[in-house]
Design an enzyme around this catalytic site. Structure first.
Site, PDB file in Angstrom:
ATOM      1  N   SER A 136      44.895  36.950  48.263  1.00 36.38           N
ATOM      2  CA  SER A 136      44.475  38.123  49.033  1.00 36.38           C
ATOM      3  C   SER A 136      42.975  38.387  48.980  1.00 36.38           C
ATOM      4  O   SER A 136      42.455  39.128  49.814  1.00 36.38           O
ATOM      5  CB  SER A 136      45.226  39.362  48.550  1.00 36.38           C
ATOM      6  OG  SER A 136      44.833  39.712  47.236  1.00 36.38           O
ATOM      7  N   LYS A 178      41.375  44.724  44.947  1.00 34.22           N
ATOM      8  CA  LYS A 178      40.896  44.843  46.320  1.00 34.22           C
ATOM      9  C   LYS A 178      39.446  45.317  46.315  1.00 34.22           C
ATOM     10  O   LYS A 178      38.886  45.671  45.279  1.00 34.22           O
ATOM     11  CB  LYS A 178      41.745  45.829  47.131  1.00 34.22           C
ATOM     12  CG  LYS A 178      43.248  45.561  47.099  1.00 34.22           C
ATOM     13  CD  LYS A 178      43.639  44.234  47.738  1.00 34.22           C
ATOM     14  CE  LYS A 178      45.141  43.977  47.597  1.00 34.22           C
ATOM     15  NZ  LYS A 178      45.522  42.611  48.048  1.00 34.22           N
TER      16      LYS A 178
END
Length: 282
Positions: A136, A178
């Site tokens: 990711s 993230k």
């Protein structure tokens, strides 16, 4: 007289230098206890503990972390060498009350227990190590990368572009990594893969797209207005990231850490593997 008789009952046995060295490598100070120098052993042990606690403060920088580890390793080797040299001089050594197996085991248990407690303190208050299981955050963080994270205090502020660790209710305690895209009070919108902050396009040189076509939610989203303590977080690999587009804005109290650097890259066969050791996560 009673004390002398007690010492004599333990017998006379020369110290084995190699055993003293090995014991000191297993637990700093244990080789000195084996040599009958228990006060020196306790001193070596306490000194290592204090130095280690002080050095943790400098782990935010990869070079400083390596220096700290090298100093601790050198200290351990010095303590082991001292135990070896002292044992060689004790050829006519008379066993002392501290020369009992159960005392050695207690010393070893204290050393192991302190090591485990030290790790918990470091992980809870200072730094925490992570390994990335997904793609990711490509290309910034690759699958299998090990990286160091600074544990955040509640009053620590975050800046756009920083890579952070967070968790969300209903994710079974799973931690996510993230990047901070939207800050508190801003309006975030995604139009055909382009992120807009308060209507202005955001420059994101770190973003990766690997698929063709525009999909709703993933590539066209919002606008969403963030609360006073909310952040909009997204993965760099926008097409393979479970982030604020699905999880929603992340409250500040759910963000626990800020990524620092890669200390061990995951892909050993990558041509740039060595170059990525110590690479800051920006």
């Amino acid at each position: 007289m009673a004390e002398t008789d007690a010492h004599n009952s333990l017998g006379t046995k020369p110290r084995n230098p190699w055993l003293a060295l090995l014991l000191s490598l297993v637990a700093v100070g244990l080789g000195q206890v084996y040599n009958g120098q228990w006060k020196k052993g306790v001193g070596f042990y306490l000194a290592e503990l204090l130095v280690a606690l002080f050095m943790v403060l400098f782990w935010a920088d990869f070079a400083a972390m390596l220096l700290c580890v090298s100093i601790l390793l050198g200290y351990n080797l010095f303590a082991a060498g001292e135990a070896f040299a002292s044992a060689r001089k004790l050829t006519g050594y008379t066993l002392k009350p501290c020369n009992r197996v159960w005392i050695y085991l207690v010393c070893l248990g204290i050393s192991l227990g302190t090591g485990a407690a030290f790790e918990q303190v470091v992980n809870g208050w200072f730094f925490k190590a992570y390994k990335v299981p997904s793609a990711s955050m490509l290309p910034t963080i690759r699958v299998g990368d090990h990286f160091m994270v600074e544990v955040l205090e509640p009053e620590d502020t975050l800046a756009r572009g920083e890579i952070v660790i967070f968790s969300m209710p209903g994710t079974k305690g799973r931690d996510f990594v993230k990047r901070v895209v939207g800050l508190p009070g801003e309006t975030v919108e995604v139009r055909e893969r382009r992120v807009y902050i308060d209507g202005a396009p955001l420059d994101e040189p770190y973003v990766c797209y690997t698929r063709e076509g525009i999909l709703p939610v993933r590539d066209t989203f919002g606008p969403v207005s963030l609360g006073s303590d909310q952040y909009f977080l997204m993965g760099d690999n926008r097409e393979d990231s479970l982030d604020s587009r699905w999880l929603g804005p992340v409250p500040r109290d759910r963000i626990s850490g800020r990524a620092g650097y890669i200390y061990f890259p995951g892909d050993l066969n990558a041509p740039d593997w060595a170059d990525r050791v110590g690479a800051p996560l920006r």
